[in-house]
Design an enzyme around this catalytic site. Structure first.
Site, PDB file in Angstrom:
ATOM      1  N   LEU A 241       0.815  -1.214   0.000  1.00  0.00           N
ATOM      2  CA  LEU A 241       0.000   0.000   0.000  1.00  0.00           C
ATOM      3  C   LEU A 241       0.854   1.273   0.000  1.00  0.00           C
ATOM      4  O   LEU A 241       1.812   1.379   0.744  1.00  0.00           O
ATOM      5  CB  LEU A 241      -0.910   0.005   1.233  1.00  0.00           C
ATOM      6  CG  LEU A 241      -1.816  -1.222   1.384  1.00  0.00           C
ATOM      7  CD1 LEU A 241      -2.702  -1.083   2.614  1.00  0.00           C
ATOM      8  CD2 LEU A 241      -2.665  -1.443   0.141  1.00  0.00           C
TER       9      LEU A 241
ATOM     10  N   HIS B 266      -3.339   4.215  -2.442  1.00  0.00           N
ATOM     11  CA  HIS B 266      -4.311   3.289  -1.826  1.00  0.00           C
ATOM     12  C   HIS B 266      -4.918   3.930  -0.570  1.00  0.00           C
ATOM     13  O   HIS B 266      -6.122   3.824  -0.328  1.00  0.00           O
ATOM     14  CB  HIS B 266      -3.626   1.998  -1.362  1.00  0.00           C
ATOM     15  CG  HIS B 266      -2.998   1.195  -2.449  1.00  0.00           C
ATOM     16  ND1 HIS B 266      -1.642   1.066  -2.587  1.00  0.00           N
ATOM     17  CD2 HIS B 266      -3.545   0.452  -3.441  1.00  0.00           C
ATOM     18  CE1 HIS B 266      -1.366   0.287  -3.615  1.00  0.00           C
ATOM     19  NE2 HIS B 266      -2.502  -0.098  -4.157  1.00  0.00           N
TER      20      HIS B 266
ATOM     21  N   GLN C 212      -4.672 -12.239 -12.934  1.00  0.00           N
ATOM     22  CA  GLN C 212      -4.507 -11.048 -13.760  1.00  0.00           C
ATOM     23  C   GLN C 212      -3.067 -10.856 -14.237  1.00  0.00           C
ATOM     24  O   GLN C 212      -2.753  -9.839 -14.843  1.00  0.00           O
ATOM     25  CB  GLN C 212      -5.030  -9.807 -13.042  1.00  0.00           C
ATOM     26  CG  GLN C 212      -4.240  -9.366 -11.819  1.00  0.00           C
ATOM     27  CD  GLN C 212      -4.960  -8.259 -11.071  1.00  0.00           C
ATOM     28  OE1 GLN C 212      -5.971  -8.476 -10.400  1.00  0.00           O
ATOM     29  NE2 GLN C 212      -4.459  -7.040 -11.179  1.00  0.00           N
TER      30      GLN C 212
ATOM     31  N   GLY D 135      -8.449   3.736  -8.064  1.00  0.00           N
ATOM     32  CA  GLY D 135      -7.639   4.901  -8.424  1.00  0.00           C
ATOM     33  C   GLY D 135      -7.728   5.166  -9.920  1.00  0.00           C
ATOM     34  O   GLY D 135      -7.832   4.234 -10.718  1.00  0.00           O
TER      35      GLY D 135
ATOM     36  N   GLN E 148      -9.098   0.127 -15.933  1.00  0.00           N
ATOM     37  CA  GLN E 148      -9.621  -0.843 -14.961  1.00  0.00           C
ATOM     38  C   GLN E 148     -10.906  -0.307 -14.317  1.00  0.00           C
ATOM     39  O   GLN E 148     -11.895  -1.029 -14.169  1.00  0.00           O
ATOM     40  CB  GLN E 148      -8.567  -1.114 -13.888  1.00  0.00           C
ATOM     41  CG  GLN E 148      -9.094  -1.853 -12.679  1.00  0.00           C
ATOM     42  CD  GLN E 148      -7.989  -2.276 -11.722  1.00  0.00           C
ATOM     43  OE1 GLN E 148      -7.328  -3.265 -11.975  1.00  0.00           O
ATOM     44  NE2 GLN E 148      -7.808  -1.558 -10.628  1.00  0.00           N
TER      45      GLN E 148
END
Ligand code: PAF
Length: 286
Positions: free
Chosen positions: A31, A35, A59, A153, A159
């Site tokens: 993080l 984040h 992924q 984010g 995404q």
């Protein structure tokens, strides 16, 4: 702060939180301030915030570095504890860190979730199957946590769009929030991958944001797409992609476009960095 490492415990804890507003911040750990800003936003808007920490194997492509992905669980927990204390409502954060891969993907698991169309663009072109892995794991997390709000984010803007599309298509009734990119003073967008850069490479990495910023300036000044400039820049093999697209759809820009994305993926040694700027033609930012 609670830390949970099994699906069973997660479901038990979640069942006790009826009629509450629940936020989720899905992460792969390691993080950073990006984040943490998502967690802070969730804490402000929800009674409880689930932070998942799971390095999702689905992924990563075959040639991508799943094994070396930074895992910093103890440091992550310390950072979250601090936010939980600052929140004034200790125990607002519930960390879900599955104890092994099978907690999320048991051997019997056979279902993938795939958004078509926009996953063929940008990162989807060079990372086939990547977004299928992302949506499959995020779907699982959403089904377990049943959040009201989910936070992502804007650095991973594609995404965010893909996940928003999935929740709309599957009628999931979750509000998807995209929060601003957090940057170092130099302009470099925070990313877990930055730590792979040595000091020389870090200097080089500034090319990414500088290029995007210059293209945006030129576009706004000249009032036309900087396509020639883009194709000249792309002659350097350092660029995986560099594109200007419609920021709502990731389609080519057309008369209906009211929001643009300038997005780039830039390679430095074995590290591939992505960044973007989203803006409206008549405004400085979106
Ligand atoms: O953005 C990430 O860290 C990951 O893609 C996510 C959303 C946690 C899914 O594994």
């Amino acid at each position: 702060m609670k830390i949970i490492d099994t699906k069973k415990d997660l479901l038990r804890v979640r069942a006790q939180l009826k009629d509450m507003s629940i936020g989720i911040v899905p992460t792969m750990g390691n993080l950073h301030k990006g984040h943490l800003s998502l967690v802070q936003n969730s804490l402000q808007a929800n009674n409880h915030t689930f932070v998942s920490i799971f390095v999702n194997p689905k992924q990563f492509g075959e040639n991508e570095d799943l094994v070396n992905y930074p895992r910093t669980f103890q440091e992550d927990i310390q950072k979250l504890k601090q936010l939980d204390n600052e929140d004034g409502n200790e125990n607002s954060i519930i960390v879900f860190a599955p104890k092994n891969e099978e907690e999320i993907f048991p051997i019997s698991h056979q279902t993938s979730i795939e958004v078509n169309g926009m996953t063929d663009k940008l990162c989807g072109k060079s990372r086939p199957g990547h977004f299928r892995g992302v949506t499959t794991v995020v779907y699982q997390l959403f089904m377990l946590v049943k959040p009201t709000n989910a936070y992502f984010g804007k650095k991973d803007y594609q995404q965010y769009l893909v996940i928003k599309q999935m929740t709309e298509d599957l009628l999931m009734q979750i509000n998807i929030h995209a929060l601003p990119i957090i940057r170092e003073e130099s302009g470099l967008a925070l990313s877990s991958r930055n730590q792979f850069l040595n000091s020389e490479q870090k200097k080089k990495s500034l090319t990414l944001f500088k290029t995007l910023s210059k293209l945006k300036r030129d576009f706004l000044q000249n009032k036309e797409l900087p396509q020639i400039e883009i194709s000249n820049i792309k002659k350097s093999s350092d660029w995986d992609y560099l594109e200007v697209l419609d920021a709502n759809t990731l389609n080519e820009v057309d008369d209906k476009t009211n929001k643009y994305i300038l997005a780039g993926a830039y390679k430095i040694g074995n590290t591939r960095l992505i960044d973007n700027i989203v803006f409206q033609a008549n405004k400085n930012n979106d």
